[in-house]
Design an enzyme around this catalytic site. Structure first.
Site, PDB file in Angstrom:
ATOM      1  CG  ASP A  94      14.800  10.203  24.882  1.00  0.00           C
ATOM      2  OD1 ASP A  94      14.566   9.831  26.048  1.00  0.00           O
ATOM      3  OD2 ASP A  94      14.447  11.308  24.438  1.00  0.00           O
TER       4      ASP A  94
ATOM      5  CG  ASP B 275      16.540  14.270  24.239  1.00  0.00           C
ATOM      6  OD1 ASP B 275      16.132  13.255  24.820  1.00  0.00           O
ATOM      7  OD2 ASP B 275      16.456  15.406  24.724  1.00  0.00           O
TER       8      ASP B 275
ATOM      9  CE  LYS C 110      14.272  16.942  25.113  1.00  0.00           C
ATOM     10  NZ  LYS C 110      14.142  16.635  26.562  1.00  0.00           N
TER      11      LYS C 110
END
Length: 363
Positions: free
Chosen positions: A245, A258, A260
Site C-alpha cells: 500500500d 498497510d 486496513k
C-alpha cells in the site's frame, strides 16, 4: 383408672390381673412394634471371611505403591508415550531455510532522495504468470482454527442475509476498500508532489470512503516522505510478489504501511490476524527487489473505521518484523509443499489416464 382382666397383647410384657394402670402410662407403640430384622450378614461364615481378609491383607499387593504399579505396567505394556501439545510444537517451529530479511549490497544506495513523486510499479501478470502473490499464499496456508472461525462467520452471515445478501455484502465491502485505498493514494501522492500543502478535504472523495478517511486523519498527520504507493514488489529468490500500500516515514521511521478497513474495533496487534505476516512479506520482497534502492526494517498497520472513529495504528519494530518474517518463511514452505503434493497427484492421474488408453504399457 381401669383394670386389665387378661394378659397384654402378644409380644408385649405380661400384666397380672387386677393390676391398675394409669391412662397416662399406657402406650400402644410397644404393641405395634414389628419383630427385629435379621442382619443380612448373619448367615455369613465369619471364620471363612476372616481368613480371606487376612490372606488379602498379608499379600504383596497391599505393599505396592503407585510407582511400583507404574513400573509393573511399563514392564507388561511398555512405557507411556506422552504426545506434545500442538501449541508448544508450533511455538518452537523454525523455517527450514533462513533467508535474510535485509539484503544489503556494496553497490546498493541505502540513502536516496525522499523528494519527488512516489514510486508506483504496476503489476504485469503477463511477465509473472506463475509467481504466487502474498495474499494467495496466506489464504492457502490458513491454520485449521482460522478456517473453522472463518467458515463459522460465513455461515452466520449467510443465515442472516441469505446467499445473495452475503454475496452483495462481500462485494460492497470490497468496493468500499478499493475506494478507500484509491483515496489514500491520491492524498499521499498530492502531498508528496506539492510541498507545504494540506491534505485534500474528505468531501472531495466518494461518500463510501469519507468515514474511513476521517478515521485515519490523525495518522496521516504523522506520515511524511512517501516513497511508494500501490507498488509491486517481487522477491526473486523466494519467487513471490505482492502490491504494498505505501512506504513512508511514520513519526520519522521508514515503514511499510498497510491500510486496513474493519467494522469492529481492533485495538491490539493480535486482532489483525495475518496482517503482520503480510507486511513482513512485503518488506522482505522490497528489500530484495532491485527496483528499490533502500531497505525497510519497520512496519505499520492502520485499521480504519467507517463511522469515522479514530483508527488504530499498530507499529511493528524491527524485532517484530524479523519474527513475522520467519513466520512468513514457514507459510511459504507450507504452500510449496502443498503445491508439490498437488502436482504429484495430478501426475498420478495423468499416468492412470494414459495407462487406460494403452493397457500394454506398464508404468
Amino acid at each position: 383408672m381401669f383394670v386389665v382382666n387378661r394378659a397384654a397383647c402378644v409380644g408385649g410384657p405380661v400384666v397380672s390381673l387386677c393390676t391398675a394402670l394409669s391412662v397416662s402410662k399406657f402406650s400402644a407403640c410397644r404393641c405395634l412394634r414389628s419383630a427385629k430384622r435379621r442382619s443380612p450378614y448373619s448367615s455369613v461364615d465369619s471364620e471363612r471371611y476372616s481368613s480371606l481378609v487376612k490372606s488379602v491383607m498379608s499379600s504383596r499387593v497391599s505393599s505396592q505403591t503407585p510407582d511400583t504399579l507404574q513400573a509393573q505396567d511399563e514392564h507388561m505394556y511398555g512405557p507411556v508415550v506422552k504426545a506434545s501439545t500442538p501449541s508448544s510444537k508450533q511455538a518452537h517451529r523454525v523455517p527450514k531455510t533462513l533467508h535474510p530479511f535485509l539484503h544489503f549490497k556494496e553497490t546498493l544506495e541505502t540513502e536516496e532522495s525522499e523528494s519527488g513523486p512516489p514510486t508506483r510499479i504496476v503489476l504485469n501478470r503477463a511477465d509473472t504468470p506463475l509467481v504466487p502473490s502474498v495474499t494467495r499464499i496466506l489464504q492457502e496456508t490458513l491454520s485449521p482454527s482460522q478456517i473453522f472461525y472463518l467458515e463459522r462467520w460465513k455461515k452466520k452471515m449467510v443465515a442472516e442475509l441469505g446467499e445473495q445478501g452475503f454475496k452483495d455484502y462481500s462485494q460492497n465491502l470490497f468496493r468500499q476498500g478499493k475506494l478507500f485505498h484509491s483515496a489514500v493514494e491520491d492524498i499521499l501522492t498530492s502531498c508528496a508532489t506539492r510541498e507545504n500543502t494540506n491534505p485534500p478535504e474528505t468531501s472531495e472523495y466518494p461518500p463510501e470512503a469519507q468515514g474511513y478517511l476521517e478515521s485515519i486523519s490523525h495518522v496521516l498527520n504523522d506520515v511524511r516522505a512517501v516513497r511508494a504507493t500501490e507498488s509491486t514488489v517481487h522477491h526473486d529468490t523466494l519467487n513471490y510478489l505482492g502490491i504494498l500500500d505505501c512506504v513512508a516515514r511514520y513519526r520519522g521511521v521508514l515503514c511499510v504501511i498497510d491500510w486496513k478497513t474493519s467494522e469492529k474495533p481492533k485495538p491490539f496487534l493480535s486482532n489483525t490476524y495475518d496482517n503482520p505476516v503480510q507486511v513482513a512479506a512485503y518488506a522482505g520482497a522490497l528489500n530484495n527487489d532491485a527496483n528499490y534502492k533502500y531497505q525497510v526494517e519497520h512496519g505499520l498497520i492502520v485499521v480504519a473505521y467507517k463511522d469515522g472513529s479514530p483508527a488504530h495504528a499498530h507499529q511493528l519494530s524491527s524485532e517484530l518484523m524479523l519474527k513475522y518474517w520467519n513466520t512468513w518463511l514457514i507459510r511459504l514452505e507450507e504452500c510449496t509443499e502443498q503445491s508439490t503434493q498437488q502436482d504429484g497427484k495430478l501426475l498420478f492421474k495423468i499416468i492412470l489416464t494414459v495407462s487406460s488408453f494403452f493397457p500394454n504399457i506398464h508404468v
